[in-house]
Design a protein around this motif. Structure first.
Motif, PDB file in Angstrom:
ATOM      1  N   GLN A   1       0.831  -1.200   0.000  1.00  0.00           N
ATOM      2  CA  GLN A   1       0.000   0.000   0.000  1.00  0.00           C
ATOM      3  C   GLN A   1       0.870   1.258   0.000  1.00  0.00           C
ATOM      4  O   GLN A   1       1.697   1.464   0.869  1.00  0.00           O
ATOM      5  CB  GLN A   1      -0.919   0.009   1.205  1.00  0.00           C
ATOM      6  CG  GLN A   1      -1.930   1.127   1.196  1.00  0.00           C
ATOM      7  CD  GLN A   1      -2.948   0.964   2.321  1.00  0.00           C
ATOM      8  OE1 GLN A   1      -2.783   0.158   3.226  1.00  0.00           O
ATOM      9  NE2 GLN A   1      -4.000   1.735   2.245  1.00  0.00           N
TER      10      GLN A   1
ATOM     11  N   PHE B   1      -7.177  -0.489  -0.853  1.00  0.00           N
ATOM     12  CA  PHE B   1      -8.185   0.217  -0.059  1.00  0.00           C
ATOM     13  C   PHE B   1      -8.576  -0.632   1.133  1.00  0.00           C
ATOM     14  O   PHE B   1      -8.761  -1.842   1.014  1.00  0.00           O
ATOM     15  CB  PHE B   1      -9.448   0.499  -0.889  1.00  0.00           C
ATOM     16  CG  PHE B   1      -9.206   1.401  -2.065  1.00  0.00           C
ATOM     17  CD1 PHE B   1      -9.077   2.771  -1.884  1.00  0.00           C
ATOM     18  CD2 PHE B   1      -9.106   0.878  -3.346  1.00  0.00           C
ATOM     19  CE1 PHE B   1      -8.861   3.603  -2.965  1.00  0.00           C
ATOM     20  CE2 PHE B   1      -8.887   1.708  -4.431  1.00  0.00           C
ATOM     21  CZ  PHE B   1      -8.762   3.078  -4.244  1.00  0.00           C
ATOM     22  N   ASN B   2      -8.726   0.003   2.264  1.00  0.00           N
ATOM     23  CA  ASN B   2      -9.253  -0.649   3.449  1.00  0.00           C
ATOM     24  C   ASN B   2     -10.772  -0.551   3.347  1.00  0.00           C
ATOM     25  O   ASN B   2     -11.332   0.534   3.397  1.00  0.00           O
ATOM     26  CB  ASN B   2      -8.728   0.058   4.697  1.00  0.00           C
ATOM     27  CG  ASN B   2      -9.090  -0.681   5.961  1.00  0.00           C
ATOM     28  OD1 ASN B   2     -10.126  -1.316   6.030  1.00  0.00           O
ATOM     29  ND2 ASN B   2      -8.243  -0.577   6.959  1.00  0.00           N
ATOM     30  N   THR B   3     -11.457  -1.680   3.212  1.00  0.00           N
ATOM     31  CA  THR B   3     -12.888  -1.665   2.908  1.00  0.00           C
ATOM     32  C   THR B   3     -13.769  -1.383   4.109  1.00  0.00           C
ATOM     33  O   THR B   3     -14.866  -0.854   3.958  1.00  0.00           O
ATOM     34  CB  THR B   3     -13.322  -2.996   2.261  1.00  0.00           C
ATOM     35  OG1 THR B   3     -12.967  -4.069   3.144  1.00  0.00           O
ATOM     36  CG2 THR B   3     -12.666  -3.179   0.906  1.00  0.00           C
ATOM     37  N   ASP B   4     -13.345  -1.744   5.313  1.00  0.00           N
ATOM     38  CA  ASP B   4     -14.217  -1.511   6.460  1.00  0.00           C
ATOM     39  C   ASP B   4     -13.728  -0.396   7.380  1.00  0.00           C
ATOM     40  O   ASP B   4     -14.373  -0.074   8.370  1.00  0.00           O
ATOM     41  CB  ASP B   4     -14.444  -2.803   7.257  1.00  0.00           C
ATOM     42  CG  ASP B   4     -13.155  -3.417   7.752  1.00  0.00           C
ATOM     43  OD1 ASP B   4     -12.101  -2.776   7.653  1.00  0.00           O
ATOM     44  OD2 ASP B   4     -13.215  -4.539   8.274  1.00  0.00           O
TER      45      ASP B   4
ATOM     46  N   ASN C   1     -10.177  -5.775   6.307  1.00  0.00           N
ATOM     47  CA  ASN C   1     -10.112  -6.312   4.943  1.00  0.00           C
ATOM     48  C   ASN C   1      -9.685  -5.226   3.949  1.00  0.00           C
ATOM     49  O   ASN C   1     -10.083  -4.063   4.073  1.00  0.00           O
ATOM     50  CB  ASN C   1     -11.465  -6.869   4.529  1.00  0.00           C
ATOM     51  CG  ASN C   1     -11.845  -8.080   5.348  1.00  0.00           C
ATOM     52  OD1 ASN C   1     -10.984  -8.803   5.796  1.00  0.00           O
ATOM     53  ND2 ASN C   1     -13.131  -8.286   5.525  1.00  0.00           N
ATOM     54  N   THR C   2      -8.901  -5.633   2.980  1.00  0.00           N
ATOM     55  CA  THR C   2      -8.457  -4.711   1.941  1.00  0.00           C
ATOM     56  C   THR C   2      -8.879  -5.198   0.586  1.00  0.00           C
ATOM     57  O   THR C   2      -9.113  -6.374   0.371  1.00  0.00           O
ATOM     58  CB  THR C   2      -6.921  -4.530   1.972  1.00  0.00           C
ATOM     59  OG1 THR C   2      -6.310  -5.799   1.814  1.00  0.00           O
ATOM     60  CG2 THR C   2      -6.466  -3.889   3.258  1.00  0.00           C
ATOM     61  N   THR C   3      -8.943  -4.253  -0.337  1.00  0.00           N
ATOM     62  CA  THR C   3      -9.270  -4.569  -1.728  1.00  0.00           C
ATOM     63  C   THR C   3      -8.208  -3.959  -2.601  1.00  0.00           C
ATOM     64  O   THR C   3      -7.792  -2.832  -2.353  1.00  0.00           O
ATOM     65  CB  THR C   3     -10.652  -3.984  -2.105  1.00  0.00           C
ATOM     66  OG1 THR C   3     -11.635  -4.508  -1.218  1.00  0.00           O
ATOM     67  CG2 THR C   3     -10.998  -4.325  -3.541  1.00  0.00           C
TER      68      THR C   3
END
Length: 171
Positions: free
Chosen positions: A151, A160-163, A169-171
């Motif tokens: 990152q 991206f950190n989704t939560d 979780n990352t995307t």
């Protein structure tokens, strides 16, 4: 008497069929047997080396002792010896019937190889964009996942950190 005439009429046809089979199958072409041994630079036999008459599909593979035997057309000019990780060697056949071939390792420097998602390729044949992150910049990062380590360090890679939670979780 009638049977004799039929037989005499069929004889030339039988000879013509045999002649055509002889020509079509190439039975008229002269062939010769060649044998040999393939070793590495230390003199150790190399099993599994591919031996092919250049420009044809005529070939064989060396046995456990590095020996091979092959029947080649008399007009065959060159034998090709290949094995993964070794330089391919081409040997002129000439009048020889016995060959001793030594294969050398084909080593390429690690700076010349790029690992991609589906294997590895030489830098010189690579097309497309490649981004690299030096190991020195990743080692001090305290994460357990590769995507988090990359990152902000690899151009063109968006993580991206989704939560929104730390370590989430990352995307």
């Amino acid at each position: 008497m009638k049977k004799k005439k039929i037989w005499m009429k069929r004889v030339p046809g039988i000879f013509l069929c045999l002649f055509l089979i002889f020509v079509v199958t190439g039975a008229w072409a002269q062939q010769r047997a060649i044998t040999g041994t393939v070793t590495d630079v230390n003199g150790q036999p190399m099993p599994g080396v591919t031996v092919v008459v250049k420009g044809t599909t005529t070939g064989t593979v060396t046995n456990a002792q590095g020996n091979f035997s092959l029947t080649v057309p008399t007009n065959a000019e060159t034998l090709q010896f290949s094995f993964v990780g070794m330089r391919m060697v081409e040997v002129p056949i000439g009048e020889q019937t016995t060959f001793t071939v030594e294969l050398e390792e084909e080593s390429i420097g690690l700076q010349e190889v790029v690992a991609v998602g589906y294997g590895s390729v030489k830098k010189s044949v690579l097309t497309g964009a490649i981004s690299s992150v030096p190991m020195e910049t990743i080692q001090p990062v305290a994460t357990q996942r590769v995507d988090q380590m990359l990152q902000g360090r690899a151009s063109g890679v968006l993580v991206f950190n989704t939560d929104g939670a730390p370590g989430g979780n990352t995307t």
